[in-house]
Design a protein around this motif. Sequence first.
Motif, PDB file in Angstrom:
ATOM      1  N   TYR A  72       3.132   0.653  -8.007  1.00 61.19           N
ATOM      2  CA  TYR A  72       3.753   1.670  -8.853  1.00 61.19           C
ATOM      3  C   TYR A  72       5.213   1.281  -9.074  1.00 61.19           C
ATOM      4  N   VAL A 113       1.599  -2.235  -3.726  1.00 65.89           N
ATOM      5  CA  VAL A 113       0.618  -1.647  -2.818  1.00 65.89           C
ATOM      6  C   VAL A 113      -0.485  -2.652  -2.493  1.00 65.89           C
ATOM      7  N   SER A 125      -7.856   2.601   6.370  1.00 69.70           N
ATOM      8  CA  SER A 125      -7.143   3.819   6.720  1.00 69.70           C
ATOM      9  C   SER A 125      -6.423   4.418   5.509  1.00 69.70           C
ATOM     10  N   ASN A 126      -5.918   5.630   5.681  1.00 74.97           N
ATOM     11  CA  ASN A 126      -5.178   6.295   4.606  1.00 74.97           C
ATOM     12  C   ASN A 126      -4.002   5.447   4.170  1.00 74.97           C
ATOM     13  N   GLY A 127      -3.818   5.365   2.879  1.00 79.39           N
ATOM     14  CA  GLY A 127      -2.670   4.637   2.356  1.00 79.39           C
ATOM     15  C   GLY A 127      -2.885   3.138   2.284  1.00 79.39           C
ATOM     16  N   ALA A 128      -4.094   2.665   2.591  1.00 83.08           N
ATOM     17  CA  ALA A 128      -4.356   1.214   2.576  1.00 83.08           C
ATOM     18  C   ALA A 128      -4.331   0.643   1.156  1.00 83.08           C
ATOM     19  N   GLY A 129      -4.584   1.507   0.178  1.00 78.45           N
ATOM     20  CA  GLY A 129      -4.528   1.048  -1.211  1.00 78.45           C
ATOM     21  C   GLY A 129      -5.849   1.110  -1.954  1.00 78.45           C
ATOM     22  N   LYS A 130      -6.830   1.818  -1.393  1.00 80.60           N
ATOM     23  CA  LYS A 130      -8.169   1.847  -2.005  1.00 80.60           C
ATOM     24  C   LYS A 130      -8.159   2.550  -3.366  1.00 80.60           C
ATOM     25  N   THR A 131      -7.469   3.706  -3.403  1.00 82.57           N
ATOM     26  CA  THR A 131      -7.376   4.433  -4.678  1.00 82.57           C
ATOM     27  C   THR A 131      -6.602   3.601  -5.703  1.00 82.57           C
ATOM     28  N   THR A 132      -5.554   2.975  -5.252  1.00 84.87           N
ATOM     29  CA  THR A 132      -4.748   2.129  -6.147  1.00 84.87           C
ATOM     30  C   THR A 132      -5.608   1.007  -6.719  1.00 84.87           C
ATOM     31  N   GLU A 144     -10.720  10.656  -7.133  1.00 86.51           N
ATOM     32  CA  GLU A 144     -10.559  11.473  -5.935  1.00 86.51           C
ATOM     33  C   GLU A 144     -10.178  12.885  -6.396  1.00 86.51           C
ATOM     34  N   GLU A 146     -13.689   8.471  -2.765  1.00 85.80           N
ATOM     35  CA  GLU A 146     -13.823   9.497  -1.721  1.00 85.80           C
ATOM     36  C   GLU A 146     -15.001  10.432  -1.976  1.00 85.80           C
TER      37      GLU A 146
HETATM   38  P1  ATP Z   1      -6.048   7.594   0.858  1.00 85.86           P
HETATM   39  O1  ATP Z   1      -7.379   7.478   1.501  1.00 85.86           O
HETATM   40  O2  ATP Z   1      -5.032   8.299   1.715  1.00 85.86           O
HETATM   41  O3  ATP Z   1      -6.073   8.098  -0.562  1.00 85.86           O
HETATM   42  P2  ATP Z   1      -5.769   4.919  -0.152  1.00 85.86           P
HETATM   43  O4  ATP Z   1      -6.221   3.751   0.636  1.00 85.86           O
HETATM   44  O5  ATP Z   1      -6.606   5.368  -1.294  1.00 85.86           O
HETATM   45  O6  ATP Z   1      -5.493   6.107   0.819  1.00 85.86           O
HETATM   46  P3  ATP Z   1      -3.629   4.806  -2.056  1.00 85.86           P
HETATM   47  O7  ATP Z   1      -3.811   6.236  -2.493  1.00 85.86           O
HETATM   48  O8  ATP Z   1      -4.042   3.735  -2.959  1.00 85.86           O
HETATM   49  O9  ATP Z   1      -4.324   4.574  -0.648  1.00 85.86           O
HETATM   50  O10 ATP Z   1      -2.101   4.620  -1.666  1.00 85.86           O
HETATM   51  C1  ATP Z   1      -1.563   3.384  -1.271  1.00 85.86           C
HETATM   52  C2  ATP Z   1      -0.057   3.470  -1.191  1.00 85.86           C
HETATM   53  O11 ATP Z   1       0.456   3.687  -2.517  1.00 85.86           O
HETATM   54  C3  ATP Z   1       0.470   4.609  -0.338  1.00 85.86           C
HETATM   55  O12 ATP Z   1       1.556   4.103   0.408  1.00 85.86           O
HETATM   56  C4  ATP Z   1       0.929   5.634  -1.345  1.00 85.86           C
HETATM   57  O13 ATP Z   1       2.009   6.377  -0.852  1.00 85.86           O
HETATM   58  C5  ATP Z   1       1.350   4.772  -2.530  1.00 85.86           C
HETATM   59  N1  ATP Z   1       1.205   5.501  -3.790  1.00 85.86           N
HETATM   60  C6  ATP Z   1       0.085   6.095  -4.255  1.00 85.86           C
HETATM   61  N2  ATP Z   1       0.297   6.668  -5.456  1.00 85.86           N
HETATM   62  C7  ATP Z   1       1.596   6.423  -5.771  1.00 85.86           C
HETATM   63  C8  ATP Z   1       2.444   6.748  -6.890  1.00 85.86           C
HETATM   64  N3  ATP Z   1       1.969   7.427  -7.928  1.00 85.86           N
HETATM   65  N4  ATP Z   1       3.717   6.308  -6.850  1.00 85.86           N
HETATM   66  C9  ATP Z   1       4.189   5.609  -5.795  1.00 85.86           C
HETATM   67  N5  ATP Z   1       3.453   5.262  -4.717  1.00 85.86           N
HETATM   68  C10 ATP Z   1       2.179   5.676  -4.692  1.00 85.86           C
END
Ligand code: ATP
Length: 238
Positions: free
Chosen positions: A15, A20, A39-46, A87, A164
């Motif tokens: 972002y 990420v 784990s949470n924040g690993a970057g899967k959604t990204t 999600e 998710e």
């Molecule tokens: P979760 O299961 O918690 O959703 P995840 O593996 O899907 O975790 P992401 O949602 O991809 O992880 O987030 C990865 C990193 O990107 C995190 O550090 C999050 O804070 C950051 N992030 C997510 N969305 C944004 C955004 N819009 N702007 C800046 N950083 C972001």
Amino acid sequence: MAEPMLALEGVTSGYGQIRVLWGMDLVVQPCEIVALVGSNGAGKTTLLRTISGQLAPQAGTIRFNGVPIEGARPDVVLKAGLAHVPEGRRLFRGLTVRDNLMLGAYLRTDRQEIARDLDWVFDLFPILRDRQRQDATTLSGGEQQMCAVGRGIMSRPRLLMIDELSLGLSPRMVEHLSEALLALNRAGQTILLVEQDVMTAFELSHRAYIVESGRVTRSGLSAELARDPTVSEAYLSI
Ligand code: ATP
């Protein structure tokens, strides 16, 4: 070996200035269910957002059936056959279950086939047939997830990506959704799934990728990963 349906090579994304994902490689073959865990924040959604065109990668390539799609707009990616169930479901308030489902087909014009697919969604999730005239946001969490998955199916995607699947749902509802996904897959649907519950992810998928801090740290057959003591120590014993 056949050409993969989806192939990522060296995908770096994030972002603005924030990175990420760091050089991610990933492959999905036709008719597979592939899970992304970590784990949470690993970057899967990204990662899913980058594949579906909501984010443009800063580096790397994404090929869908051999065609580069990195940086393409979300509607172009959808039209190419890649649907993203986000999600949090994101159903539209004020619209019925049926209208929410039909929104998934907004790029299609084949009316008879659309009607057939709607029937298929109702067969997979009979409760949605009963509730089709109800405001979708008044459904239970699990029913909303069914509706969101159904909306994805209504685009008749070649690849269905779900973020998710089980978050916040009862074990019974998760089982019900899992069975529906397996039935979809038996009918030939390829699925890429983000799933925080590692056991559910391994049970549902043929292969899985473990993502940590924006990198793939392990990948392989889900049944083998589930038996691996280092994986179970890190993810299954919590
Ligand atoms: P979760 O299961 O918690 O959703 P995840 O593996 O899907 O975790 P992401 O949602 O991809 O992880 O987030 C990865 C990193 O990107 C995190 O550090 C999050 O804070 C950051 N992030 C997510 N969305 C944004 C955004 N819009 N702007 C800046 N950083 C972001």
